[in-house]
Design a protein around this motif. Sequence first.
Motif, PDB file in Angstrom:
ATOM      1  N   VAL A 191       8.791 112.823  41.329  1.00 48.99           N
ATOM      2  CA  VAL A 191       8.932 114.276  41.141  1.00 48.99           C
ATOM      3  C   VAL A 191       7.516 114.825  41.030  1.00 48.99           C
ATOM      4  O   VAL A 191       6.635 114.174  40.470  1.00 48.99           O
ATOM      5  CB  VAL A 191       9.760 114.634  39.880  1.00 48.99           C
ATOM      6  N   GLU A 192       7.284 116.000  41.593  1.00 51.11           N
ATOM      7  CA  GLU A 192       5.915 116.512  41.562  1.00 51.11           C
ATOM      8  C   GLU A 192       5.820 118.019  41.407  1.00 51.11           C
ATOM      9  O   GLU A 192       6.789 118.750  41.640  1.00 51.11           O
ATOM     10  CB  GLU A 192       5.135 116.045  42.783  1.00 51.11           C
ATOM     11  N   ASP A 193       4.682 118.449  40.943  1.00 52.58           N
ATOM     12  CA  ASP A 193       4.332 119.870  40.889  1.00 52.58           C
ATOM     13  C   ASP A 193       2.799 119.963  40.986  1.00 52.58           C
ATOM     14  O   ASP A 193       2.150 118.977  41.364  1.00 52.58           O
ATOM     15  CB  ASP A 193       4.892 120.552  39.616  1.00 52.58           C
ATOM     16  N   ASP A 194       2.229 121.113  40.609  1.00 55.51           N
ATOM     17  CA  ASP A 194       0.780 121.313  40.775  1.00 55.51           C
ATOM     18  C   ASP A 194      -0.050 120.337  39.928  1.00 55.51           C
ATOM     19  O   ASP A 194      -1.226 120.122  40.198  1.00 55.51           O
ATOM     20  CB  ASP A 194       0.389 122.750  40.388  1.00 55.51           C
ATOM     21  N   PHE A 195       0.553 119.754  38.881  1.00 62.10           N
ATOM     22  CA  PHE A 195      -0.194 118.847  37.995  1.00 62.10           C
ATOM     23  C   PHE A 195      -0.232 117.399  38.509  1.00 62.10           C
ATOM     24  O   PHE A 195      -0.847 116.541  37.891  1.00 62.10           O
ATOM     25  CB  PHE A 195       0.416 118.833  36.594  1.00 62.10           C
ATOM     26  N   GLY A 196       0.488 117.133  39.594  1.00 60.09           N
ATOM     27  CA  GLY A 196       0.502 115.767  40.119  1.00 60.09           C
ATOM     28  C   GLY A 196       1.929 115.272  40.276  1.00 60.09           C
ATOM     29  O   GLY A 196       2.855 116.065  40.448  1.00 60.09           O
ATOM     30  N   ARG A 197       2.098 113.953  40.178  1.00 61.88           N
ATOM     31  CA  ARG A 197       3.438 113.418  40.385  1.00 61.88           C
ATOM     32  C   ARG A 197       3.755 112.301  39.388  1.00 61.88           C
ATOM     33  O   ARG A 197       2.862 111.631  38.861  1.00 61.88           O
ATOM     34  CB  ARG A 197       3.599 112.921  41.818  1.00 61.88           C
ATOM     35  N   VAL A 198       5.044 112.151  39.141  1.00 60.19           N
ATOM     36  CA  VAL A 198       5.552 111.153  38.195  1.00 60.19           C
ATOM     37  C   VAL A 198       6.641 110.361  38.915  1.00 60.19           C
ATOM     38  O   VAL A 198       7.438 110.932  39.657  1.00 60.19           O
ATOM     39  CB  VAL A 198       6.164 111.829  36.942  1.00 60.19           C
ATOM     40  N   GLU A 199       6.639 109.057  38.698  1.00 60.42           N
ATOM     41  CA  GLU A 199       7.676 108.223  39.299  1.00 60.42           C
ATOM     42  C   GLU A 199       8.703 107.856  38.233  1.00 60.42           C
ATOM     43  O   GLU A 199       8.343 107.436  37.128  1.00 60.42           O
ATOM     44  CB  GLU A 199       7.035 106.956  39.869  1.00 60.42           C
ATOM     45  N   LEU A 200       9.985 108.018  38.568  1.00 65.65           N
ATOM     46  CA  LEU A 200      11.072 107.779  37.616  1.00 65.65           C
ATOM     47  C   LEU A 200      12.131 106.862  38.229  1.00 65.65           C
ATOM     48  O   LEU A 200      12.368 106.898  39.441  1.00 65.65           O
ATOM     49  CB  LEU A 200      11.756 109.103  37.246  1.00 65.65           C
ATOM     50  N   ALA A 201      12.773 106.068  37.380  1.00 62.64           N
ATOM     51  CA  ALA A 201      13.939 105.269  37.781  1.00 62.64           C
ATOM     52  C   ALA A 201      14.680 104.957  36.487  1.00 62.64           C
ATOM     53  O   ALA A 201      14.089 105.048  35.402  1.00 62.64           O
ATOM     54  CB  ALA A 201      13.503 103.974  38.469  1.00 62.64           C
ATOM     55  N   ALA A 202      15.957 104.610  36.557  1.00 59.62           N
ATOM     56  CA  ALA A 202      16.681 104.308  35.314  1.00 59.62           C
ATOM     57  C   ALA A 202      17.718 103.214  35.513  1.00 59.62           C
ATOM     58  O   ALA A 202      18.321 103.093  36.583  1.00 59.62           O
ATOM     59  CB  ALA A 202      17.347 105.575  34.773  1.00 59.62           C
ATOM     60  N   ILE A 203      17.910 102.437  34.449  1.00 60.52           N
ATOM     61  CA  ILE A 203      18.944 101.396  34.435  1.00 60.52           C
ATOM     62  C   ILE A 203      19.808 101.560  33.183  1.00 60.52           C
ATOM     63  O   ILE A 203      19.393 102.196  32.219  1.00 60.52           O
ATOM     64  CB  ILE A 203      18.333  99.976  34.474  1.00 60.52           C
ATOM     65  N   ALA A 204      20.990 100.967  33.220  1.00 57.50           N
ATOM     66  CA  ALA A 204      21.945 101.091  32.110  1.00 57.50           C
ATOM     67  C   ALA A 204      21.706 100.010  31.064  1.00 57.50           C
ATOM     68  O   ALA A 204      21.284  98.900  31.381  1.00 57.50           O
ATOM     69  CB  ALA A 204      23.366 100.973  32.650  1.00 57.50           C
ATOM     70  N   THR A 205      21.983 100.343  29.804  1.00 53.80           N
ATOM     71  CA  THR A 205      22.030  99.332  28.739  1.00 53.80           C
ATOM     72  C   THR A 205      23.355  99.503  27.986  1.00 53.80           C
ATOM     73  O   THR A 205      24.342  99.958  28.585  1.00 53.80           O
ATOM     74  CB  THR A 205      20.773  99.382  27.845  1.00 53.80           C
ATOM     75  N   TYR A 206      23.405  99.175  26.682  1.00 55.22           N
ATOM     76  CA  TYR A 206      24.674  99.208  25.933  1.00 55.22           C
ATOM     77  C   TYR A 206      25.281 100.612  25.887  1.00 55.22           C
ATOM     78  O   TYR A 206      24.584 101.614  25.891  1.00 55.22           O
ATOM     79  CB  TYR A 206      24.483  98.672  24.507  1.00 55.22           C
ATOM     80  N   GLY A 207      26.620 100.640  25.831  1.00 55.30           N
ATOM     81  CA  GLY A 207      27.341 101.909  25.750  1.00 55.30           C
ATOM     82  C   GLY A 207      27.018 102.796  26.939  1.00 55.30           C
ATOM     83  O   GLY A 207      27.010 102.342  28.074  1.00 55.30           O
ATOM     84  N   GLU A 208      26.753 104.086  26.662  1.00 55.64           N
ATOM     85  CA  GLU A 208      26.394 105.004  27.741  1.00 55.64           C
ATOM     86  C   GLU A 208      24.886 105.168  27.834  1.00 55.64           C
ATOM     87  O   GLU A 208      24.395 106.102  28.471  1.00 55.64           O
ATOM     88  CB  GLU A 208      27.020 106.386  27.476  1.00 55.64           C
ATOM     89  N   ASN A 209      24.159 104.304  27.147  1.00 56.02           N
ATOM     90  CA  ASN A 209      22.699 104.480  27.090  1.00 56.02           C
ATOM     91  C   ASN A 209      21.992 104.001  28.338  1.00 56.02           C
ATOM     92  O   ASN A 209      22.462 103.109  29.037  1.00 56.02           O
ATOM     93  CB  ASN A 209      22.146 103.747  25.869  1.00 56.02           C
ATOM     94  N   ILE A 210      20.840 104.600  28.570  1.00 57.02           N
ATOM     95  CA  ILE A 210      20.019 104.190  29.705  1.00 57.02           C
ATOM     96  C   ILE A 210      18.567 104.006  29.253  1.00 57.02           C
ATOM     97  O   ILE A 210      18.167 104.478  28.174  1.00 57.02           O
ATOM     98  CB  ILE A 210      20.068 105.214  30.863  1.00 57.02           C
ATOM     99  N   HIS A 211      17.817 103.278  30.064  1.00 58.13           N
ATOM    100  CA  HIS A 211      16.364 103.221  29.928  1.00 58.13           C
ATOM    101  C   HIS A 211      15.764 103.821  31.186  1.00 58.13           C
ATOM    102  O   HIS A 211      16.019 103.334  32.291  1.00 58.13           O
ATOM    103  CB  HIS A 211      15.873 101.770  29.793  1.00 58.13           C
ATOM    104  N   THR A 212      14.998 104.886  31.016  1.00 59.07           N
ATOM    105  CA  THR A 212      14.266 105.439  32.153  1.00 59.07           C
ATOM    106  C   THR A 212      12.881 104.813  32.189  1.00 59.07           C
ATOM    107  O   THR A 212      12.230 104.702  31.148  1.00 59.07           O
ATOM    108  CB  THR A 212      14.153 106.976  32.033  1.00 59.07           C
ATOM    109  N   PHE A 213      12.471 104.365  33.367  1.00 61.33           N
ATOM    110  CA  PHE A 213      11.103 103.883  33.561  1.00 61.33           C
ATOM    111  C   PHE A 213      10.269 105.052  34.065  1.00 61.33           C
ATOM    112  O   PHE A 213      10.667 105.723  35.018  1.00 61.33           O
ATOM    113  CB  PHE A 213      11.067 102.749  34.586  1.00 61.33           C
ATOM    114  N   VAL A 214       9.128 105.277  33.428  1.00 61.83           N
ATOM    115  CA  VAL A 214       8.290 106.426  33.763  1.00 61.83           C
ATOM    116  C   VAL A 214       6.890 105.932  34.084  1.00 61.83           C
ATOM    117  O   VAL A 214       6.271 105.261  33.252  1.00 61.83           O
ATOM    118  CB  VAL A 214       8.180 107.397  32.558  1.00 61.83           C
ATOM    119  N   SER A 215       6.382 106.228  35.292  1.00 66.69           N
ATOM    120  CA  SER A 215       4.946 106.007  35.487  1.00 66.69           C
ATOM    121  C   SER A 215       4.279 107.341  35.763  1.00 66.69           C
ATOM    122  O   SER A 215       4.630 108.059  36.696  1.00 66.69           O
ATOM    123  CB  SER A 215       4.633 104.966  36.560  1.00 66.69           C
TER     124      SER A 215
END
Length: 320
Positions: free
Chosen positions: A70-94
């Motif tokens: 995802v990007e805007d004038d400040f640059g860009r960020v890379e995101l992805a997510a995987i599931a863990t217990y219950g409805e919870n997720i872990h998003t990976f952010v670089s």
Amino acid sequence: MRDRASYVLDQNDVRLVLTSGLRPDSEITRFACSHGDGVKDVALTVPNATEAYRQAVQRGARSVVEPHWVEDDFGRVELAAIATYGENIHTFVSRDDYAGPYLPGYTSTTENGAPATGIGLQNIDHVVGNVELGRMEHWVEFYERAFGMTELIHFSDEAISTEYSALMSKVMMDGEGKIKFPINEPAEGKRKSQIEEYLDFYGGPGVQHVALATDDIVGTVQELEERGLRFLKTPIAYYDDLEDRVGEIDVDYDDLRRLGILADRDEEGYLLQIFTKTAQDRPTLFFEIIERHGSRGFGEGNFKALFEAIEREQALRGNL
Ligand code: FE2
């Protein structure tokens, strides 16, 4: 966004994102309806979100969001997510290529006055998950396999803490010891397990508490109390033998007693901690404030000490 609004709060390395739904059919509205307020996403900073995602999924994690930029004038960020217990997720952010305040789409505001000064919160120390009876080992193996974490073995008397706390707990930790995920399941104890109560009211597994580290727990807790945060009360009798149990520390025992702060010591050092009441009427999510001096434990000694303090008061009333 049309279906939700998010507010980002930060202080040093603590960053919390509060999101609410704007429409009855929003997935956020549905989440809040089934669980109450809760933690949905424990996001992790990684050098490369695609690579973290690829490895986790290859080792059996369930994909939730595929890697994307995802990007805007400040640059860009890379995101992805995987599931863990219950409805919870872990998003990976670089976010190495990003200089904005948080993520594209967010703006910094001082609309409500000058930026806050903070009260000494430094970072997130640990995030605890409650899972169903018999499922702890499954999630321990998940974090070992998918994230390459290891179990933190510490030297408390596990049988004693289980008897008094009615929970079983294992702590998963990354290589540097920076990320700590204790995982609880209910156990038979002297009382009904608090984990069972959580699972009932939350409607399944989820985050039980988020521990925020401070380097001045007396100052931080005082500030929080003045601002109306409510903490669990500690029986006065807990402090009768605290100094004998914990020994020399660099805060005043009187301050601990006055504020209800707990202390514990192990082979590696000591820690000071206090728990808030649950953040809402459902007995689910709460927060912990912790100050560590060498100890990598979680205050296991306090289960038994608190229980004995209650029994001493009971004995004084002639009811034991
Ligand atoms: Fe904790």
